[in-house]
Design an enzyme around this catalytic site. Sequence first.
Site, PDB file in Angstrom:
ATOM      1  N   TRP A 133       0.816  -1.222   0.000  1.00 12.82           N
ATOM      2  CA  TRP A 133       0.000   0.000   0.000  1.00 12.82           C
ATOM      3  C   TRP A 133       0.848   1.271   0.000  1.00 12.82           C
ATOM      4  CZ3 TRP A 133      -4.824  -0.659   3.736  1.00 12.82           C
ATOM      5  CH2 TRP A 133      -5.587  -1.755   3.282  1.00 12.82           C
ATOM      6  N   HIS A 146      12.791  -2.763  -0.152  1.00 14.87           N
ATOM      7  CA  HIS A 146      12.085  -2.190  -1.307  1.00 14.87           C
ATOM      8  C   HIS A 146      12.956  -1.088  -1.922  1.00 14.87           C
ATOM      9  CE1 HIS A 146       9.132  -0.015  -3.699  1.00 14.87           C
ATOM     10  NE2 HIS A 146       8.439  -1.136  -3.712  1.00 14.87           N
ATOM     11  N   GLY A 154       5.474   1.695 -10.629  1.00 10.32           N
ATOM     12  CA  GLY A 154       4.652   2.898 -10.658  1.00 10.32           C
ATOM     13  C   GLY A 154       4.715   3.652 -11.976  1.00 10.32           C
ATOM     14  N   GLY A 214       1.698  -2.624  -6.118  1.00 13.09           N
ATOM     15  CA  GLY A 214       1.533  -1.308  -5.519  1.00 13.09           C
ATOM     16  C   GLY A 214       0.196  -0.701  -5.891  1.00 13.09           C
ATOM     17  N   GLY A 215       0.210   0.120  -6.932  1.00 12.59           N
ATOM     18  CA  GLY A 215      -0.980   0.882  -7.323  1.00 12.59           C
ATOM     19  C   GLY A 215      -2.262   0.068  -7.400  1.00 12.59           C
TER      20      GLY A 215
HETATM   21  P1  PGA Z   1       3.490  -0.736  -8.605  1.00 14.76           P
HETATM   22  O1  PGA Z   1       4.450  -0.924  -7.312  1.00 14.76           O
HETATM   23  O2  PGA Z   1       2.650  -1.989  -8.708  1.00 14.76           O
HETATM   24  O3  PGA Z   1       2.685   0.485  -8.316  1.00 14.76           O
HETATM   25  O4  PGA Z   1       4.383  -0.583  -9.782  1.00 14.76           O
HETATM   26  C1  PGA Z   1       5.028  -2.153  -7.019  1.00 14.76           C
HETATM   27  C2  PGA Z   1       5.922  -1.995  -5.814  1.00 14.76           C
HETATM   28  O5  PGA Z   1       6.633  -0.986  -5.697  1.00 14.76           O
HETATM   29  O6  PGA Z   1       5.940  -2.887  -4.930  1.00 14.76           O
END
Ligand code: PGA
Length: 248
Positions: free
Chosen positions: A11, A95, A173, A234-235
């Site tokens: 998140w 990360h 992202g 992520g998103g």
């Molecule tokens: P994303 O992020 O799916 O928004 O590209 C993945 C992450 O950084 O774990």
Amino acid sequence: MSRRRIIAGNWKMNKTPGEAVALCNELKDLVKNDAVDVVYCVPAIDIVPVVEAVKGTNVHVGAENFYIEDKGAFTGEISAPMLKEAGVEYVIIGHSERRDIFGENDILINQKVKKAFASGLTPIMCCGESLALRKAGTYKEWIARQIKWDLTDVTADQVKTLVIAYEPIWAIGTGETATADQAEEVCKMIREIIADLYDQATADAVRIQYGGSMNAGNAAELLSKPNIDGGLIGGASLKPDFGKIVNA
Ligand code: PGA
């Protein structure tokens, strides 16, 4: 060797406690799948309400970060015993945003991996290359080095329960996903590195995720690859789409 699929949401710095509970309720029926480990890695302040909100469901809770000491004068940090007592089972370590924005290096990341195991938390250990390294063609060496450093003094039995997330930084992202073949190439290489460092049984057991703009549209193809055992998302983990990824 069949490995259990693990789909984890990252998140990041999103969702107030109230919004977090609302998202859990929104996703509750969408993420049902007994064949998959579903994890929400959430901001520290959301952990307690999220653990409560997912009680009785198939969702496990993870943290996004922690510090290696149990307690003391470490202003702003949160410890493994705090996470454990709150009901956390997984923790993201290393990360690329922790590495790039907060200056975490492989020495600290290795300490965190060892501390997580010693505390009964399962690490989701991240690795991945920048666009410059991808273009230079040296990304494989880079990732191999990250894995070796980050797993220093970690035992085979521990690695069997580890989750490794391969996240090419250029795909995070950005909406630019690695192709399924690009992702599989590196995930396969990571498994070979684990076989070299440990043994084949350990390599067969470790779960490897792909992360980087995974979404409802591309998840099925990525997850169909033999060495991709799941995703770190992520998103798309903040939307109903996450349920489609869990069930891809
Ligand atoms: P994303 O992020 O799916 O928004 O590209 C993945 C992450 O950084 O774990």
